[in-house]
Design an enzyme around this catalytic site. Structure first.
Site, PDB file in Angstrom:
ATOM      1  N   SER A 106       0.699  -1.149   0.028  1.00  0.00           N
ATOM      2  CA  SER A 106      -0.136   0.184   0.004  1.00  0.00           C
ATOM      3  C   SER A 106       1.095   1.282  -0.004  1.00  0.00           C
ATOM      4  CB  SER A 106      -1.042  -0.101   1.130  1.00  0.00           C
ATOM      5  OG  SER A 106      -1.978   0.817   1.132  1.00  0.00           O
ATOM      6  N   ASP A 249      -2.169   6.225  -3.989  1.00  0.00           N
ATOM      7  CA  ASP A 249      -1.183   5.790  -3.517  1.00  0.00           C
ATOM      8  C   ASP A 249      -0.703   4.363  -4.508  1.00  0.00           C
ATOM      9  OD1 ASP A 249      -3.364   3.796  -3.147  1.00  0.00           O
ATOM     10  OD2 ASP A 249      -2.796   3.248  -0.873  1.00  0.00           O
ATOM     11  N   ASP A 251      -1.259   1.166  -4.804  1.00  0.00           N
ATOM     12  CA  ASP A 251      -2.227  -0.001  -5.036  1.00  0.00           C
ATOM     13  C   ASP A 251      -3.645   0.852  -5.383  1.00  0.00           C
ATOM     14  OD1 ASP A 251      -2.768   0.687  -2.311  1.00  0.00           O
ATOM     15  OD2 ASP A 251      -3.636  -1.124  -2.154  1.00  0.00           O
ATOM     16  N   ASP A 253      -5.956   2.143  -3.844  1.00  0.00           N
ATOM     17  CA  ASP A 253      -7.244   2.302  -3.117  1.00  0.00           C
ATOM     18  C   ASP A 253      -7.395   3.562  -2.034  1.00  0.00           C
ATOM     19  OD1 ASP A 253      -5.236   1.709  -1.154  1.00  0.00           O
ATOM     20  OD2 ASP A 253      -6.387   0.178  -0.236  1.00  0.00           O
TER      21      ASP A 253
END
Length: 462
Positions: A106, A249, A251, A253
């Protein structure tokens, strides 16, 4: 640095140095434990597990170990390659797979990586299920397949299907967005946002410029989408000529916006804005976690609807959303969860709904931001000795303030004290001997002041 194990998976550092923790042996062990759990749970008839990853440098290595281990456990693997977390979640549902593994740390720096574990719904494991995986891993209680029952391997791309699912959402107003002729700058932090977001923006008719758009995992700055890390895109917006800055970010999400004047829109206000837009069209409950801004409650009540708070953690938010039938929810860190799409934080959904609101209202980003209540959150921490009884301290805080008539006490996750014009949330870290102290008020000074006051109360108890 020890390997961090939690209900959502495992994470650690990769670097070949003493103290680096996410090594191939651990990856095999936890992947095997997860596969064992999925098989024993019996919740899916499928023999397929989806694997997706962000663009971090170690991702290829980790992906190879994960996919090989799953095949060794007898599972067929669909490797969807470089993909966002929400794309992987949707791919599990679209293929009716037994589960999924997302390889991403993340917002952690480039030398970190992690395995995030999904159930057959493409959602993060519950606390009980996550603990079961950890128990299986601890005991190494798994059996590998014999040579005649090894899993098969295939590759597939789900980006277009993810984008199409976003465009198909009833409240994504493609016509209004196209007619607004938006010009945006995007910082995709050298990860998978640089692959999928250009395609989404093209479909929406948005003109775009990318910063850090090469998906090589060599992050150009600290990847957490906070103001202190976003000087580059803020400076680009300040030059003029753009309507909005979009930050994700690694990833994809979490989602933050920069106003047309180069100032932060406020990460906490991503969810607030999207929720306000949803509630303009559909009435219903909203949910965020206890450490998120009070502005969501205010906006929800303005629409005549009910707001609910959950414990911190995406799975806790989605559990509460299902319980109360929420029409929108998420987290103050820029995480938008829209059940019409799926129960997971999704920056693509957030971008499409935010642009729909901006286009329909005909406002600049700074003008839209000014329509919401103004709050500021201060984030502090109390460092403790490993022997400190954190739970006992939190019980004392609850007892101390529970006697005051103007304070609402919530104890589902640490202790949150809601005063009429501000709040403080104290919760212990799962990974360090600290208490996180978040506080919010109408000015940063007032937020910091009430936070420091509670910190002193804790210090006095030790």
């Amino acid at each position: 640095m020890t390997l961090i194990k939690s209900i959502s998976g495992i994470r650690g550092t990769i670097g070949g140095q003493a103290g680096d923790t996410l090594n191939p042996l651990d990856i095999v062990k936890f992947t095997s434990a997860y596969a064992t759990f999925i098989r024993r749970s019996g919740k899916s008839q499928s023999n397929t597990i989806v694997v997706g990853r962000d663009a971090r440098i170690s991702g290829e290595m980790v992906k190879n170990v994960v996919c090989g281990t799953l095949m060794g456990m007898g599972y067929d693997v669909i490797n969807i390659g470089l993909a966002t977390t929400p794309t992987t979640e949707l791919a599990v549902r679209m293929t009716q797979a037994a589960g999924g593994i997302i390889i991403t740390a993340s917002h952690n720096p480039r030398h970190w990586n992690a395995l995030k574990l999904l159930n057959q719904e493409g959602e993060f494991l519950t606390k009980d299920d996550g603990n079961e995986v950890l128990s299986i891993a601890e005991k190494e209680d798994f059996e590998f397949a014999d040579v005649d029952h090894l899993g098969k391997y295939s590759e597939e791309n789900f980006d277009k299907r993810h984008i199409d699912s976003v465009l198909a959402l009833e409240l994504v107003d493609r016509e209004a967005i196209r007619n607004a002729h938006f010009r945006v700058v995007v910082d995709s932090i050298n990860s998978v946002g640089g692959i999928i977001l250009p395609e989404l923006l093209k479909e929406l008719g948005v003109e775009y410029t990318f910063l850090n758009g090469e998906s090589n995992g060599d992050f150009a700055h600290n990847p957490e989408p906070l103001e202190k890390n976003l000087g580059g895109i803020m400076g680009e917006l300040a030059k003029g000529g753009y309507d909005l800055g979009i930050v994700v970010d690694p990833d994809v999400d979490r989602l933050a916006f920069i106003q047309e004047d180069g100032k932060m829109y406020g990460e906490e206000y991503t969810l607030v804005t999207v929720a306000d837009y949803i509630l303009d069209h559909v009435k219903g409950a909203t949910v965020s976690n206890l450490s998120s801004t009070r502005a969501l409650r205010d906006v929800t009540e303005k629409h005549g609807c009910k707001y609910y708070a959950s414990a911190v953690g995406e799975v806790n938010v989605t559990t509460k959303m299902k319980e109360v039938g929420a029409v929108i929810g998420g987290e103050g860190n820029g995480g938008v969860i829209y059940p019409e799409s799926h129960y997971g934080r999704d920056a693509l959904v957030g971008i499409a709904l935010f642009l729909s609101s901006l286009a329909q209202k005909g406002l600049k980003a700074s003008q839209l931001r000014a329509t919401f209540p103004e709050y500021f959150i201060a984030k502090n921490r109390i460092d403790l000795t490993p022997s400190t009884d954190v739970d006992a301290i939190l019980v004392k805080v609850k007892e101390l303030f529970g006697k005051e008539s103007d304070v609402q006490v919530t104890d589902i996750d640490g202790v949150k004290l809601d005063f009429p014009d501000k709040w403080v949330h104290l919760r212990k870290s799962n990974t360090e001997p600290i208490i996180r102290v978040y506080s919010e008020a109408s000015t940063m000074e007032a937020a910091d002041e009430i936070g420091k006051k509670l910190m002193q109360v804790v210090y006095d108890m030790q």
